[in-house]
Motif scaffolding. Structure first.
Motif, short mmCIF file in Angstrom:
data_model
loop_
_atom_site.label_atom_id
_atom_site.label_comp_id
_atom_site.label_asym_id
_atom_site.label_seq_id
_atom_site.Cartn_x
_atom_site.Cartn_y
_atom_site.Cartn_z
N ILE A 260 -45.69 23.80 -18.91
CA ILE A 260 -45.27 24.29 -20.23
C ILE A 260 -45.95 25.63 -20.50
O ILE A 260 -47.19 25.72 -20.53
N GLU A 261 -45.13 26.65 -20.70
CA GLU A 261 -45.66 27.99 -20.97
C GLU A 261 -46.35 28.01 -22.33
O GLU A 261 -45.82 27.51 -23.31
N GLU A 262 -47.54 28.61 -22.36
CA GLU A 262 -48.28 28.77 -23.62
C GLU A 262 -48.21 30.28 -23.91
O GLU A 262 -48.63 31.08 -23.10
N ARG A 263 -47.57 30.66 -25.02
CA ARG A 263 -47.42 32.09 -25.32
C ARG A 263 -48.49 32.55 -26.31
O ARG A 263 -49.33 31.76 -26.75
N SER A 264 -48.43 33.83 -26.67
CA SER A 264 -49.53 34.43 -27.42
C SER A 264 -49.64 33.89 -28.85
O SER A 264 -48.65 33.50 -29.47
N ALA A 265 -50.87 33.87 -29.35
CA ALA A 265 -51.15 33.42 -30.71
C ALA A 265 -50.47 34.34 -31.72
O ALA A 265 -50.03 33.90 -32.79
N GLN A 266 -50.36 35.60 -31.35
CA GLN A 266 -49.81 36.59 -32.27
C GLN A 266 -48.37 36.28 -32.68
O GLN A 266 -47.96 36.56 -33.81
N GLU A 267 -47.62 35.65 -31.76
CA GLU A 267 -46.23 35.32 -32.09
C GLU A 267 -46.17 34.24 -33.18
O GLU A 267 -45.14 34.06 -33.82
N VAL A 268 -47.30 33.53 -33.37
CA VAL A 268 -47.35 32.50 -34.42
C VAL A 268 -47.97 33.04 -35.71
O VAL A 268 -47.50 32.75 -36.81
N THR A 269 -49.01 33.85 -35.55
CA THR A 269 -49.72 34.33 -36.75
C THR A 269 -48.99 35.48 -37.45
O THR A 269 -49.24 35.75 -38.63
#
Ligand code: MRU
Length: 320
Positions: A260-269
């Motif tokens: 499962i790819e874990e993407r950047s925190a910035q895309e959530v914040t």
């Protein structure tokens, strides 16, 4: 995507629907970069793009194994990426011709699975979909949206609810854009509204795509898909996965083995460049989740509609 025999041009999916900008890729590294940064996304689309990346590497005389490793490493979950690159590595003839063949095969597979899937829908139906499994996510026509397109083309009256699909908004930006252009009745909702509409009996079916289907039928798709499968089960609504056979990975025994790819925190914040969460907050961003086979009513493929027990149905697909 467009291929002129030398350059791969990709419609920049990060900017849609506000801007229609094309990004030109001249070598495999540029294609890998476009896949990593989501210029192009969707399992079959990244597979076919990578195939053109391999074709460019061959034409330029670049190291094919190095190009393959870079392309395969761009995103981990969608098996179509590794499947396409490995197929190119096995090709002894003209790699550009093979990539073009793969492009055409993907469109044909989508049209075929679209027709199989359309038969599962009533003359009038409201379908919930998640993320974007449309023409943009494939070489053309789409998987989940291919089923919807085929049903509409056959004269059925289909209305679609599209989840916005946080955090990347593939539903709000891409599915809404595609369906609107096709004049298919579409209602956009935020992800947290679907339970409310399930309870009201608004949906006749859920149809989504997949990034990898394991040998036992467990299916990885955009984060939030599992939630919809649980809701569909609780409300007795059929839950369909629509995907070409190239998305099935018989070498992955079950969903637990799907990376499962874990993407950047910035895309959530952040929301379109503006920070919305406090600085320093911990974030998780798995880009996909796995829906267990027991929650999937059927898997619509280009080789027919697979029903449980999936282990056996999938084995049979690869026998033929
Ligand atoms: O992160 P994305 O936008 O590449 O995720 C795409 C999906 O999850 C799609 O549903 C899947 O790739 C199927 S596309 C036909």
């Amino acid at each position: 995507m467009r291929w002129n025999g030398r350059v791969l041009s990709l419609l920049d999916q990060r900017l849609l629907p506000r801007e229609e900008t094309w990004v030109d890729c001249h070598n495999a590294s540029e294609v890998a970069d476009a896949i990593r940064t989501m210029v192009v996304r969707g399992a079959p689309a990244i597979g076919v793009s990578a195939a053109f990346g391999m074709a460019m590497a061959a034409t330029r005389g670049d190291d094919l194994q190095q190009a393959a490793d870079e392309l395969k490493g761009a995103r981990p979950t969608a098996v179509n990426l590794a499947w396409a690159v490995d197929r190119m590595l096995r090709t002894s003839g003209d790699l550009a011709a093979e990539a073009e063949r793969m492009f055409n095969e993907d469109v044909a597979a989508n049209m075929r699975l679209g027709r199989y899937g359309a038969e599962l829908l009533g003359e009038r139906a409201t379908v919930l979909t998640h993320c974007n499994a449309g023409a943009l996510a494939t070489a053309g026509y789409g998987t989940a949206l291919g089923v919807i397109r085929a049903a509409v083309e056959s004269g059925k009256r289909i209305s679609v609810f599209a989840d916005e699909t946080r955090p990347y908004l593939q539903g709000a930006r891409l599915t809404a854009w595609e369906l609107q252009r096709d004049n298919i009745e579409t209602t956009l909702i935020t992800d947290n509204m679907s339970g409310h509409f399930f309870k009201q009996g608004a949906f006749d079916a859920v149809i989504v795509g997949a990034d990898r289907i394991a040998a036992n039928g467990d299916a990885a798709n955009k984060i939030g898909t599992y939630t919809l499968a649980v809701l569909a089960h609780a409300h007795d609504v059929p839950f369909y996965i629509a995907a070409p056979v190239s998305t099935i990975d018989p070498a992955t025994p079950n969903g637990d083995a799907i990376p499962i790819e874990e993407r950047s925190a910035q895309e959530v914040t952040d929301f379109f460049g503006a920070r919305v969460a406090p600085e320093g907050i911990q974030v998780r961003h798995p880009a996909f989740d796995v829906t267990p086979a027991r929650l999937i009513t059927a898997i619509i493929t280009d080789k027919g509609v697979l029903r449980p027990p999936y282990e056996e149905a999938i084995r049979n697909v690869f026998k033929t």
